[in-house]
Motif scaffolding. Structure first.
Motif, PDB file in Angstrom:
ATOM      1  N   UNK A 158     -27.129  -4.134  38.826  1.00 19.39           N
ATOM      2  CA  UNK A 158     -26.968  -5.000  37.656  1.00 19.39           C
ATOM      3  C   UNK A 158     -26.454  -4.161  36.496  1.00 19.39           C
ATOM      4  N   UNK A 159     -25.263  -4.508  36.013  1.00 18.03           N
ATOM      5  CA  UNK A 159     -24.685  -3.808  34.872  1.00 18.03           C
ATOM      6  C   UNK A 159     -25.127  -4.469  33.566  1.00 18.03           C
ATOM      7  N   UNK A 191     -33.747   4.770  38.546  1.00 17.59           N
ATOM      8  CA  UNK A 191     -32.786   4.014  39.359  1.00 17.59           C
ATOM      9  C   UNK A 191     -31.629   3.489  38.514  1.00 17.59           C
ATOM     10  N   UNK A 192     -31.122   4.330  37.641  1.00 13.89           N
ATOM     11  CA  UNK A 192     -30.091   3.876  36.703  1.00 13.89           C
ATOM     12  C   UNK A 192     -28.978   4.913  36.565  1.00 13.89           C
ATOM     13  N   UNK A 236     -25.032   0.537  31.414  1.00 13.93           N
ATOM     14  CA  UNK A 236     -26.070   0.899  32.355  1.00 13.93           C
ATOM     15  C   UNK A 236     -25.868   0.149  33.658  1.00 13.93           C
ATOM     16  N   UNK A 237     -26.225   0.793  34.736  1.00 12.26           N
ATOM     17  CA  UNK A 237     -26.180   0.185  36.062  1.00 12.26           C
ATOM     18  C   UNK A 237     -27.560   0.391  36.670  1.00 12.26           C
ATOM     19  N   UNK A 238     -28.348  -0.667  36.674  1.00 12.54           N
ATOM     20  CA  UNK A 238     -29.699  -0.596  37.201  1.00 12.54           C
ATOM     21  C   UNK A 238     -29.711  -1.039  38.656  1.00 12.54           C
ATOM     22  N   UNK A 239     -30.371  -0.269  39.492  1.00 19.88           N
ATOM     23  CA  UNK A 239     -30.368  -0.550  40.926  1.00 19.88           C
ATOM     24  C   UNK A 239     -31.766  -0.823  41.439  1.00 19.88           C
ATOM     25  N   UNK A 298     -32.284   4.646  46.153  1.00 18.03           N
ATOM     26  CA  UNK A 298     -31.174   4.724  45.199  1.00 18.03           C
ATOM     27  C   UNK A 298     -30.617   6.129  45.098  1.00 18.03           C
ATOM     28  N   UNK A 299     -31.487   7.121  45.160  1.00 18.23           N
ATOM     29  CA  UNK A 299     -31.045   8.505  44.981  1.00 18.23           C
ATOM     30  C   UNK A 299     -30.143   8.976  46.115  1.00 18.23           C
ATOM     31  N   UNK A 300     -30.046   8.191  47.202  1.00 18.35           N
ATOM     32  CA  UNK A 300     -29.191   8.583  48.321  1.00 18.35           C
ATOM     33  C   UNK A 300     -27.818   7.924  48.257  1.00 18.35           C
TER      34      UNK A 300
END
Length: 124
Positions: free
Chosen positions: A5-6, A77-78, A21-24, A29-31
């Motif tokens: 979500x941007x 996660x961003x 921002x791009x929230x995941x 997420x880190x992969x």
């Protein structure tokens, strides 16, 4: 599965700044390597910036290098795109995308997940 979500888009005068921002969602997420792309009306989607899953490697399009900075906070996660010295030609819908790999790519077909986009409008 990753959902993106941007946010942070808007209207700004030339020379101004915005931070996207791009929230995941998702525990892994880190992969994912993350890329930012943009698409202006009547134009093809173009690469803007990308970052590896560790954040150690970053890549920029020539047109925005020195003005935009990509970064990530895996604990949140961003991924962020700090945009300074904005120009009218930066006007576009900005999308973030996730790629299940350590390294990103500048090719939009190399990404597995996409956000819905956020509008950035720069007035002259």
């Amino acid at each position: 599965q990753v959902q993106l979500v941007e946010s942070g888009g808007g209207l700004v005068q030339a020379g101004g700044s915005l931070r996207l921002s791009c929230a995941a969602s998702g525990r892994t997420f880190s992969m994912y390597a993350i890329g930012w792309f943009r698409q202006a009306p009547g134009k093809e989607r173009e690469f803007v910036a990308a970052i590896s899953w560790s954040g150690e490697s970053t890549y920029y399009a020539r047109s925005i290098k020195g003005r935009f900075t990509i970064s990530r906070d895996n604990a949140k996660n961003t991924v962020y795109l700090q945009m300074n010295s904005l120009k009218p030609e930066d006007t576009a819908v900005y999308y973030c995308a996730a790629r299940s790999d350590y390294e990103p790519t500048i090719n939009h077909s190399g990404y597995d997940y996409w956000g819905q986009g956020t509008q950035v409008t720069v007035s002259s």
